[in-house]
Design a protein around this motif. Structure first.
Motif, short mmCIF file in Angstrom:
data_model
loop_
_atom_site.label_atom_id
_atom_site.label_comp_id
_atom_site.label_asym_id
_atom_site.label_seq_id
_atom_site.Cartn_x
_atom_site.Cartn_y
_atom_site.Cartn_z
N SER A 8 94.32 42.79 76.74
CA SER A 8 95.41 43.70 77.07
C SER A 8 96.70 42.90 77.17
O SER A 8 96.88 42.15 78.12
CB SER A 8 95.14 44.42 78.40
N PRO A 9 97.63 43.07 76.26
CA PRO A 9 98.87 42.31 76.34
C PRO A 9 99.77 42.77 77.49
O PRO A 9 100.59 41.99 77.98
CB PRO A 9 99.56 42.57 74.99
N SER A 10 99.58 44.00 77.95
CA SER A 10 100.42 44.48 79.04
C SER A 10 99.66 45.48 79.90
O SER A 10 98.69 46.10 79.46
CB SER A 10 101.71 45.12 78.50
N SER A 12 100.63 48.32 83.29
CA SER A 12 101.62 48.90 84.20
C SER A 12 100.90 49.59 85.35
O SER A 12 99.99 50.40 85.12
CB SER A 12 102.50 49.90 83.46
N SER A 85 104.95 41.43 89.46
CA SER A 85 105.28 41.60 88.05
C SER A 85 105.53 40.24 87.41
O SER A 85 106.43 39.50 87.80
CB SER A 85 106.53 42.48 87.89
N VAL A 87 103.65 37.51 83.97
CA VAL A 87 102.59 37.34 82.97
C VAL A 87 101.47 36.54 83.61
O VAL A 87 101.70 35.51 84.23
CB VAL A 87 103.12 36.61 81.71
N THR A 107 98.57 38.42 80.00
CA THR A 107 98.78 39.85 80.18
C THR A 107 100.01 40.04 81.04
O THR A 107 100.13 39.46 82.12
CB THR A 107 97.57 40.51 80.89
N LYS A 108 100.92 40.84 80.54
CA LYS A 108 102.15 41.10 81.28
C LYS A 108 101.95 42.28 82.23
O LYS A 108 101.72 43.41 81.78
CB LYS A 108 103.29 41.39 80.30
N LEU A 109 102.01 42.00 83.51
CA LEU A 109 101.82 43.03 84.54
C LEU A 109 103.17 43.52 85.03
O LEU A 109 104.03 42.72 85.38
CB LEU A 109 101.02 42.48 85.71
N SER A 110 103.34 44.83 85.03
CA SER A 110 104.54 45.45 85.58
C SER A 110 104.13 46.35 86.73
O SER A 110 103.34 47.28 86.54
CB SER A 110 105.27 46.27 84.52
N ASP B 99 108.90 36.30 77.25
CA ASP B 99 107.71 36.63 76.50
C ASP B 99 106.53 35.73 76.85
O ASP B 99 106.71 34.69 77.46
CB ASP B 99 107.97 36.51 74.99
N THR B 100 105.39 36.16 76.44
CA THR B 100 104.19 35.36 76.64
C THR B 100 104.33 34.02 75.95
O THR B 100 104.87 33.93 74.84
CB THR B 100 102.98 36.08 76.05
#
Lengths: 113, 112
Positions: A8-10, A12, A85, A87, A107-110, B99-100
């Motif tokens: 999962s790249p992101s 929310s 929030s 990565v 994974t970027k968490l927002s 970015d990552t």
């Protein structure tokens, strides 16, 4: 060939809810796993780790679960806060952390207020 | 697709010897490039980052330097290694600071 996968790249999540970040690995020789957190324009910072002799490690709001048979680990953040929030990188190693670290792509968490 | 290479994979050097670690990226242009070090039992530490050719920012003053002679090449150097330079060195690239970051395979450096 990605040995450590964060599919999962992101992600929310609403503030106060649980965040679950997942990580899969393919190399059965991995015996030490880490999560890193990275804010923009900063290097990743170590968050929590777990060795293969355990299936759970907890540190405050952060808990890492390891399922060796499924070659899967997850990071739970409860309750999530806007300051979370960032990565999140999963990493794995052999020789209980003395081997080279193999990282997932993050994974970027927002966390929304 | 983008790939990142580092070499050598492992290196054993005597104290006082010079160092040169190389990192190259393929499949992208004008990446941000990073050097990290993982010392035993510690988290990743950002050493240098670069947003373009010849542009180097140092995060931690120490016995190391970095250079970016080409857009997709990042070099970590030292004139005289110290015992404390031992560690696992990671190069990473990213399309932007937000970015990552994608990490290379790393170099395990042992200074004896």
């Amino acid at each position: 060939d990605q040995q450590v996968k964060q599919n999962s790249p992101s992600l929310s999540v609403q503030e106060g809810r649980i965040s679950i970040l997942n990580c899969d690995y393919t190399n059965s020789m991995f015996d030490y796993f880490l999560w890193y957190k990275k804010y923009p324009a900063e290097g990743p910072t170590f968050l929590i780790s777990i060795s293969s002799i355990k299936d759970k490690n907890e540190d405050g709001r952060f808990t890492v679960f390891l399922n060796k048979s499924a070659k899967h680990l997850s990071l739970h953040i409860v309750p999530s806060q806007p300051g979370d929030s960032a990565v999140y990188f999963c990493a794995a190693s052999v020789n209980y952390g003395q081997g080279n670290l193999i990282f997932g792509k993050g994974t970027k968490l927002s966390v929304k207020p | 697709s983008q790939t990142i290479h580092q070499w050598p994979a492992t290196l054993v050097q005597p104290v006082g010897s010079p160092l040169s670690l190389e990192c190259t990226v393929e499949g992208t242009s004008n990446p941000n490039l990073y050097w990290y070090r993982q010392a035993a039992g510690r988290g990743l530490q950002l050493l240098f980052y670069s947003v373009g050719i010849g542009q180097i920012s140092s995060e931690v003053p120490q016995n190391l330097s970095a250079s970016r002679p080409q857009d997709r090449q990042f070099i970590l150097s030292s004139k005289k290694l110290l015992l404390s330079d031992s560690g696992f060195y990671l190069c990473a690239w990213g399309a932007g600071h937000t970015d990552t970051q994608y990490f290379g395979p790393g170099t395990r450096l042992t200074v004896l």
